[in-house]
Scaffold this motif. Sequence first.
Motif, short mmCIF file in Angstrom:
data_model
loop_
_atom_site.label_atom_id
_atom_site.label_comp_id
_atom_site.label_asym_id
_atom_site.label_seq_id
_atom_site.Cartn_x
_atom_site.Cartn_y
_atom_site.Cartn_z
N ALA A 163 0.83 -1.20 0.00
CA ALA A 163 0.00 0.00 0.00
C ALA A 163 0.86 1.26 0.00
O ALA A 163 0.56 2.24 -0.69
CB ALA A 163 -0.94 0.00 1.20
N SER A 164 1.96 1.23 0.76
CA SER A 164 2.86 2.38 0.81
C SER A 164 3.50 2.61 -0.55
O SER A 164 3.60 3.76 -1.01
CB SER A 164 3.93 2.14 1.87
OG SER A 164 4.87 3.19 1.89
N ALA A 165 3.92 1.51 -1.21
CA ALA A 165 4.53 1.65 -2.54
C ALA A 165 3.52 2.20 -3.54
O ALA A 165 3.84 3.08 -4.37
CB ALA A 165 5.06 0.30 -3.01
N GLN A 166 2.28 1.71 -3.49
CA GLN A 166 1.24 2.21 -4.39
C GLN A 166 0.95 3.69 -4.15
O GLN A 166 0.72 4.45 -5.09
CB GLN A 166 -0.03 1.39 -4.22
CG GLN A 166 0.08 -0.04 -4.73
CD GLN A 166 -1.16 -0.85 -4.44
OE1 GLN A 166 -1.87 -0.60 -3.48
NE2 GLN A 166 -1.42 -1.86 -5.26
N SER A 167 0.96 4.08 -2.88
CA SER A 167 0.72 5.49 -2.55
C SER A 167 1.83 6.37 -3.10
O SER A 167 1.57 7.46 -3.63
CB SER A 167 0.62 5.64 -1.03
OG SER A 167 0.47 7.00 -0.67
N GLN A 168 3.08 5.89 -3.00
CA GLN A 168 4.21 6.66 -3.53
C GLN A 168 4.10 6.82 -5.05
O GLN A 168 4.36 7.89 -5.60
CB GLN A 168 5.51 5.99 -3.15
CG GLN A 168 5.83 6.06 -1.67
CD GLN A 168 7.10 5.32 -1.31
OE1 GLN A 168 7.77 4.78 -2.18
NE2 GLN A 168 7.43 5.29 -0.03
N ASP A 171 1.36 9.34 -5.80
CA ASP A 171 1.81 10.71 -5.58
C ASP A 171 2.75 11.17 -6.69
O ASP A 171 2.71 12.32 -7.13
CB ASP A 171 2.51 10.82 -4.22
CG ASP A 171 1.54 10.62 -3.07
OD1 ASP A 171 0.32 10.76 -3.29
OD2 ASP A 171 2.01 10.32 -1.95
N ALA A 172 3.63 10.24 -7.14
CA ALA A 172 4.57 10.59 -8.21
C ALA A 172 3.82 10.89 -9.51
O ALA A 172 4.15 11.83 -10.24
CB ALA A 172 5.57 9.46 -8.43
N MET A 173 2.80 10.10 -9.78
CA MET A 173 2.01 10.33 -11.00
C MET A 173 1.29 11.68 -10.94
O MET A 173 1.18 12.38 -11.94
CB MET A 173 0.99 9.20 -11.17
CG MET A 173 1.60 7.85 -11.50
SD MET A 173 2.41 7.82 -13.11
CE MET A 173 0.98 7.98 -14.17
#
Length: 237
Positions: A163-168, A171-173
Amino acid sequence: MVKQSIFGRISQLVRANVNNLIDQAEDPKLMLDQLVRDYTNSIAEAEDAIAQTIGNLRMMEQDHAEDVSDAAEWGRKALAASAKADQLRTSGQAADADKFDNLAKVAIGKQLQSEREAKTAEPTIASQNEVVEKLKTGLEGMRGKLGELTAKRNELLSRQKLASAQSQVHDAMKSVNVLDPTSEIGRFEEKVRREEAKVIGQQELDSSSLDAQFESLDDLGKQSEVEARLAALKAGS
């Protein structure tokens, strides 16, 4: 009391619903870590207590076996003394026969005592065997729950990392949105468009100037033709 307390705690821990505990926790990871530690410590304590309980039970069983063996041995001694008394009495040695009968009575008394002790211990031994079996079952249940908790904690950590990786990534997108006119790329695109428009304007301007030059040449050509015809008229007159 100690055995009952251990058994009660084991039963309570085994009945614990992991999913409900997770739902009620403010921080499931911290809660699961604490539960894993609690279960691990409780299992270690339960193992020690059950081992002691089993050890005490085995001692009781050994004492019972000795009482049974002693009862049988005193029975054999009583039988031997009685037989010796009968033999002496048959041979006319009544006094000696009485002595052996007395020995037989003493042996019988010892036999009865050993039998009573063995019989008294049997209900306790049976009860303790039941308790030990329940404690073993409870301990296995705790070990199973510990495995369940560990697996649940590991699953939760993996999901949290994902979930943390997906959130990052999300945010980058958001920060690199080329369609956003307020972004750096949008502003750069607008600048390029202005430069392109300027070039188009210059080309149109240059084209207008060139047309004017050709128009002036046409005017000169017309004037020359007029002058030539005028000269011809004069020459013919």
